[in-house]
Scaffold this motif. Structure first.
Motif, short mmCIF file in Angstrom:
data_model
loop_
_atom_site.label_atom_id
_atom_site.label_comp_id
_atom_site.label_asym_id
_atom_site.label_seq_id
_atom_site.Cartn_x
_atom_site.Cartn_y
_atom_site.Cartn_z
N UNK A 179 -1.34 -9.39 9.11
CA UNK A 179 -0.70 -8.65 10.20
C UNK A 179 -0.08 -7.34 9.70
N UNK A 180 0.57 -7.40 8.55
CA UNK A 180 1.17 -6.18 7.98
C UNK A 180 0.08 -5.21 7.53
N UNK A 181 -0.98 -5.74 6.95
CA UNK A 181 -2.08 -4.88 6.50
C UNK A 181 -2.70 -4.11 7.67
N UNK A 182 -2.84 -4.76 8.81
CA UNK A 182 -3.45 -4.12 9.99
C UNK A 182 -2.52 -3.09 10.63
N UNK A 183 -1.21 -3.27 10.46
CA UNK A 183 -0.25 -2.47 11.22
C UNK A 183 0.82 -1.80 10.34
N UNK A 184 0.47 -1.49 9.09
CA UNK A 184 1.51 -1.00 8.17
C UNK A 184 2.08 0.36 8.54
N UNK B 283 0.85 -1.18 0.00
CA UNK B 283 0.00 0.00 0.00
C UNK B 283 0.89 1.24 0.00
N UNK B 284 0.28 2.36 -0.34
CA UNK B 284 1.03 3.61 -0.38
C UNK B 284 0.20 4.70 0.28
N UNK C 182 9.64 -4.30 2.96
CA UNK C 182 10.26 -3.09 2.44
C UNK C 182 9.37 -1.91 2.78
N UNK C 183 9.96 -0.87 3.39
CA UNK C 183 9.20 0.35 3.67
C UNK C 183 10.01 1.55 3.18
N UNK D 77 4.64 7.21 2.80
CA UNK D 77 5.44 5.99 2.61
C UNK D 77 4.75 4.96 1.72
N UNK D 78 5.57 4.07 1.23
CA UNK D 78 5.12 2.86 0.53
C UNK D 78 5.64 1.68 1.33
N UNK D 79 4.81 0.67 1.48
CA UNK D 79 5.26 -0.54 2.17
C UNK D 79 4.79 -1.76 1.41
#
Length: 199
Positions: free
Chosen positions: A62-67, A32-33, A93-94, A37-39
């Motif tokens: 987990x990453x989607x909830x806490x990006x 997502x962006x 990658x962030x 940031x972009x992650x």
């Protein structure tokens, strides 16, 4: 295929295909962006099939909830949620647009390379092993990047003769993705790749 085209900061394409004969892809990804940031996160569940998918998809969720969290926090959270699951390799990658820096961390066999217009390559080495809920060492590294830098992240289902040449080509993100897709059609393993360019 999923594509982001945020002209001001980044263009990225994600491609995914399961192992030949499988309904489930054991790989999962999230990207997502925001304005800042972009992650992206890529996870490869151990083995293949439904159980591999459940492990990698747990990481994706987990990453989607806490990006909004930093990479070191995220990778530790991902390890914790894999307790009593099959396990998975991971790459996060962030990219921080304002600082023109990116932070990267990886455990296992997911590959990453970034090619700068100046000719510099950045390819941080992953930590060996996989996440499984057990105590695990991590390495988070932060690098600066140049405008126009291109990157490729891919799981081990993709075998490329010269990823450096592809990452440093003058071709667009779409052209690089099309070239990678040729190598993706073997069907020997689950496969995921993300190609991007930073502006």
């Amino acid at each position: 295929m999923l594509e982001f085209d945020v002209a001001e900061h980044i263009q990225a394409i994600a491609y995914q295909i399961p192992k030949k004969g499988n309904v489930y892809n054991g790989d999962s990804f999230f990207m997502t962006v925001t304005d800042d940031y972009y992650i992206c996160a890529v996870a490869d569940g151990l083995g293949s099939g439904e159980h591999a998918f459940h492990s990698s998809n747990t990481i994706r969720q987990e990453v989607e909830k806490n990006h909004d969290q930093e990479v070191d926090v995220l990778i530790d959270r991902c390890n914790q949620v894999l307790k009593n699951k099959r396990g998975a390799t991971i790459s996060i990658l962030k990219v921080h647009f304002l600082q023109k820096t990116f932070t990267y961390s990886s455990v296992g066999n997911i590959q990453f390379i970034l090619s700068c217009p100046s000719g510099r390559f950045i390819y941080p080495l992953p930590i060996l092993g996989y996440l499984s809920g057990k105590p695990q060492k991590y390495r988070c590294e932060t690098f600066s990047y140049e405008k126009g830098s291109k990157f490729i992240i891919h799981t081990d289902g993709l075998e490329i003769p010269s990823i450096k040449a592809l990452a440093s080509s003058t071709g667009s993100v779409e052209e690089i993705s099309n070239n990678l897709e040729i190598y993706a059609r073997t069907g020997k393993d689950d496969l995921t790749y993300i190609v991007g360019q930073l502006f």
